[in-house]
Scaffold this motif. Structure first.
Motif, mmCIF file in Angstrom:
data_model
loop_
_atom_site.group_PDB
_atom_site.id
_atom_site.type_symbol
_atom_site.label_atom_id
_atom_site.label_comp_id
_atom_site.label_asym_id
_atom_site.label_seq_id
_atom_site.Cartn_x
_atom_site.Cartn_y
_atom_site.Cartn_z
ATOM 1 N N SER A 50 -22.689 89.311 53.188
ATOM 2 C CA SER A 50 -24.105 89.101 53.422
ATOM 3 C C SER A 50 -24.449 87.614 53.369
ATOM 4 C CB SER A 50 -24.926 89.866 52.369
ATOM 5 O OG SER A 50 -26.289 89.501 52.427
ATOM 6 N N HIS A 62 -30.330 95.162 51.315
ATOM 7 C CA HIS A 62 -29.729 94.339 52.366
ATOM 8 C C HIS A 62 -29.177 95.195 53.496
ATOM 9 C CE1 HIS A 62 -27.144 91.645 54.558
ATOM 10 N NE2 HIS A 62 -26.074 92.328 54.207
ATOM 11 N N SER A 63 -28.447 96.275 53.163
ATOM 12 C CA SER A 63 -27.791 97.061 54.214
ATOM 13 C C SER A 63 -27.619 98.514 53.798
ATOM 14 C CB SER A 63 -26.419 96.462 54.555
ATOM 15 O OG SER A 63 -25.709 97.310 55.436
ATOM 16 N N GLY A 97 -24.014 99.445 54.973
ATOM 17 C CA GLY A 97 -23.014 98.927 54.045
ATOM 18 C C GLY A 97 -22.947 99.741 52.766
ATOM 19 N N SER A 132 -24.733 91.361 58.760
ATOM 20 C CA SER A 132 -25.514 92.571 58.499
ATOM 21 C C SER A 132 -25.007 93.663 59.420
ATOM 22 C CB SER A 132 -27.006 92.335 58.752
ATOM 23 O OG SER A 132 -27.692 93.560 58.869
ATOM 24 N N GLU A 174 -26.365 96.455 60.175
ATOM 25 C CA GLU A 174 -27.462 96.927 61.021
ATOM 26 C C GLU A 174 -27.695 95.980 62.198
ATOM 27 O OE1 GLU A 174 -27.906 99.025 57.237
ATOM 28 O OE2 GLU A 174 -27.582 96.931 57.740
ATOM 29 N N ASP A 226 -33.827 95.019 65.188
ATOM 30 C CA ASP A 226 -34.056 94.049 64.127
ATOM 31 C C ASP A 226 -34.888 92.869 64.592
ATOM 32 O OD1 ASP A 226 -31.928 93.060 65.765
ATOM 33 O OD2 ASP A 226 -31.549 91.554 64.240
ATOM 34 N N ASP A 245 -31.776 103.226 60.019
ATOM 35 C CA ASP A 245 -30.584 102.457 59.666
ATOM 36 C C ASP A 245 -29.466 103.370 59.176
ATOM 37 O OD1 ASP A 245 -31.959 100.156 60.289
ATOM 38 O OD2 ASP A 245 -32.480 99.680 58.217
#
Length: 717
Positions: free
Chosen positions: A22, A209-210, A213, A328, A330, A631, A643
């Motif tokens: 990240s 953040h994700s 992930g 990222s 996404e 995004d 997401d």
């Protein structure tokens, strides 16, 4: 001074965030705070990061790489490892400084070496450096480093600082499933901790953040525990460190960071876990001979090995490597999907139609007459009148046919490879099977990419083998030679230069179709369609024909000013650069169309409003229906559900449309944008771009409940 502090602070936070793939400052800050749950490790880790940043910056390495944390995150792991393994002392700081220098050298060198193959260094510099330190400490007592506990060599189990002891103890003994607690302890192990609270905080930050992930961390954890339960490799359970630093991280890296997230990458994230068991156990046995822990080396070996394995493929249709790293999953996914739809400019050679004016596709791909088998991907074109006849009476001579003697154009820049010019035109109704293709020109446009036009008029070819031609050059006249019962133009694309080669399916870049003159982009004309080259509006083309050196001053009705300049990068891609905010907007500008490809930076800038408004402009004044990457409109927690399921299914789209009309001496571009969810549309953005004979004059933007007017002033300075 302030800029220097901001630069180092940003680089330091990126060094923490990049541990979880990240560049998110919030996640970086959270990891920095959590690292201080072990005071010694937190201090030594931060010192190692800052020292490394100072060194690489002073020595003049690439600023972008430094700011991303690429050269310093391994030093962070080294510093945390030092604070975890060894007691603080004067000697501690000496050897930490020396080891950091070695780690930086390895980071820079490996980044350069592996970068040639587009491969990451991951945590190899840290692992190798720490192995050297441990071997030295175990072999020479005079090193002066005192280990805190020999068990750390294998479990890396640290306690939280004293004032956190009760709080950490509370979370460590929550009445939750043992597997849930193990998951959070495994996440914390990336920072050499064994704390549920630390893992919980990191997990929250990483989820924000994700979502992709985080889901892959879960998949890696569940798969590892399930396989261990099935085969019993570790009867007492897998070490939380091995789970976090190897099994879970390799699942996350392969499943959604270095590969575009998809259902296939998720399956691979599960399939890679047994490989991780094999590599981890085998490497552990070898390193046990030297009393060394494996650290995260299995993760590094598997990730790099698999990435290189995928790079060696001749055709990457299924599992797609991430072409441009946005840090990222996404963003990587949404940009990739959006690019597949929009950025065909970079996938295909831009072919234009091989004629002037409107012609009809008389036979398309897999035609009913001749386009069969290896030659199925070909097109025949003719001219017709309003009665859909291709000739005027009596229609018994080639000259009676409208397309006969009409100019044939080069579809793209290239070199003439073959030119046959001597074959007689046929009598109407007869065909020449001995010289099937008739008079023909083959042009090479790129390696393994050739265009061929056939059935040309005898002695009409105006080029010879070896000539360089440009797109739109007249190369011959339409005729009736070869297997051609009546005059028409045959066109095909092929991978080899030989007349009669197997055909390839390949689109034309820009053309209009039928009476509505709908603009088609990178499509293959269909049988029965009337197609022609787009008619370009000079006002629009002049207004959006931005060249390097172009400077514009943007001023909104609130007095905010931005100066934007058109620049090119090392790949010769053009972009707007905002001097005040540092925002960057990449765009493509060709003979037919202007469109933005990507925006980076401050989304409160005026440049971002222009990016949204002028997302795609057809110079032929045709309406546009396009879509932003999901995004592109910024951080939206409301999209978190999308997401989570994005690798499998997309139910949301950010749509963009515009219409263009003439007004006085100029044109007006009316823009609407919004969301489409489950087929329902909602507008939340509208804009008007005013274009005069000198170019763009004004933008009027309605963004939600705010109306903004932007004055557009060009400068030659």
């Amino acid at each position: 001074m302030k800029k220097h502090l901001q630069y180092y602070l940003g680089a330091a936070l990126n060094s923490y965030a990049i541990l979880f793939f990240s560049q998110n400052r919030i996640l970086g800050t959270l990891l920095l705070v959590v690292s201080f749950f072990n005071i010694d490790a937190g201090i030594s880790g931060l010192c190692a990061v800052m020292a490394s940043l100072v060194v690489v910056n002073a020595l003049g390495f690439n600023k972008a790489d430094i700011k991303s944390g690429l050269y310093s995150f391994n030093s962070l792991l080294l510093g945390i490892g030092f604070g975890t393994f060894f007691n603080l002392s004067a000697v501690f700081w000496l050897w930490l400084a020396v080891s950091c220098m070695l780690c930086v050298v390895l980071s820079v060198n490996l980044t350069a070496i592996l970068g040639k193959y587009a491969l990451p260094t991951l945590s190899i510099p840290f692992v190798v450096t720490f192995w050297v330190v441990l071997i030295a400490v175990n072999g020479y007592v005079g090193m002066g480093l005192m280990q805190k506990s020999s068990s750390l060599m294998f479990e890396l189990n640290t306690n939280a600082p004293g004032h956190f002891a009760k709080l950490c103890h509370y979370f460590d003994h929550l009445g939750l499933s043992a597997y849930v607690l193990l998951f959070f302890r495994s996440v914390s192990a990336v920072l050499f901790q064994n704390s549920v609270l630390a893992g919980l905080l990191i997990s929250i930050g990483f989820f924000i953040h994700s979502r992709i992930g985080f889901s892959l961390l879960l998949i890696g954890f569940i798969s590892s525990c399930a396989i261990n339960s099935l085969i019993g490799v570790y009867p007492d359970g897998i070490s939380h460190y091995h789970l976090g630093a190897n099994f879970m991280m390799v699942s996350c890296a392969i499943g959604g960071f270095f590969l575009i997230p998809s259902w296939r990458s998720y399956l691979l994230a599960v399939a890679v876990i047994p490989l991780a068991f094999l590599v981890l156990n085998g490497l552990s046995r070898i390193l046990l001979l030297y009393n060394l822990p494996v650290f995260s080396m299995p993760f590094c070996m598997l990730t790099i090995g698999l990435l290189y394995f995928f790079m060696l493929r001749k055709s990457a249709v299924k599992l797609q490597l991430t072409p441009w790293q946005n840090y990222s999953p996404e963003t990587n996914l949404y940009q990739f999907l959006n690019g597949q739809h929009r950025l065909k400019e970079f996938k295909y050679f831009n072919f234009s139609l091989p004629f002037m004016g409107p012609w009809i596709v008389s036979q398309g791909y897999e035609g009913e007459i001749t386009h069969k088998g290896d030659w199925q991907h070909a097109l025949d074109f003719v001219l017709e009148d309003i009665d859909h006849k291709s000739y005027e009476l009596p229609g018994i001579e080639p000259e009676d046919y409208y397309c006969y003697n009409k100019p044939v154009l080069a579809v793209g820049d290239g070199v003439v490879e073959e030119a046959v010019n001597h074959i007689e035109d046929n009598v109407i109704g007869q065909i020449n099977l001995q010289q099937n293709w008739g008079n023909t020109v083959v042009i090479k446009h790129a390696e393994n990419l050739f265009s061929k036009v056939s059935h040309l008029k005898k002695n009409s070819i105006k080029v010879k083998v070896g000539d360089y031609v440009k797109q739109g050059d007249i190369i011959a006249l339409c005729g009736n030679s070869g297997r051609s019962p009546e005059p028409h133009l045959h066109f095909q694309v092929q991978a080899t230069p030989y007349i009669g080669s197997k055909t390839l399916a390949y689109p034309f870049a820009y053309f209009t179709a039928n009476s509505q003159k709908e603009l088609k982009t990178f499509e293959i004309p269909l049988v029965g369609e009337t197609v022609e080259r787009p008619e370009i509006n000079p006002y629009l083309k002049n207004a959006f024909h931005f060249q390097p050196g172009y400077i514009v001053k943007l001023t909104n009705n609130k007095g905010k000013e931005e100066t934007c300049e058109v620049l090119t990068d090392e790949y010769n891609a053009t972009y707007f650069f905002c001097r005040e905010s540092g925002a960057v907007a990449y765009f493509v500008n060709n003979a037919n169309i202007f469109y933005f490809t990507r925006f980076y930076g401050d989304k409160n800038s005026i440049l971002f409003l222009f990016f949204l408004a002028a997302y795609k402009i057809n110079y032929s004044m045709q309406p546009v229906a396009d879509s932003y990457a999901l995004d592109a409109v910024g951080f939206k927690p409301s999209l978190w559900l999308q997401d989570l399921v994005a690798p499998f299914y997309s139910f949301t789209k950010n749509i963009y449309t515009n219409t263009i009309k003439q007004e006085g001496n100029g044109v007006i571009v009316a823009v609407e944008a919004g969301k489409e969810m489950f087929g329902k549309k909602k507008q939340d953005f509208a804009a008007t771009i005013k274009v005069e004979n000198k170019g763009i004059s004004e933008l009027i933007i309605q963004n939600k409940n705010e109306k903004v007017k932007v004055k557009w002033e060009t400068s030659s300075v």
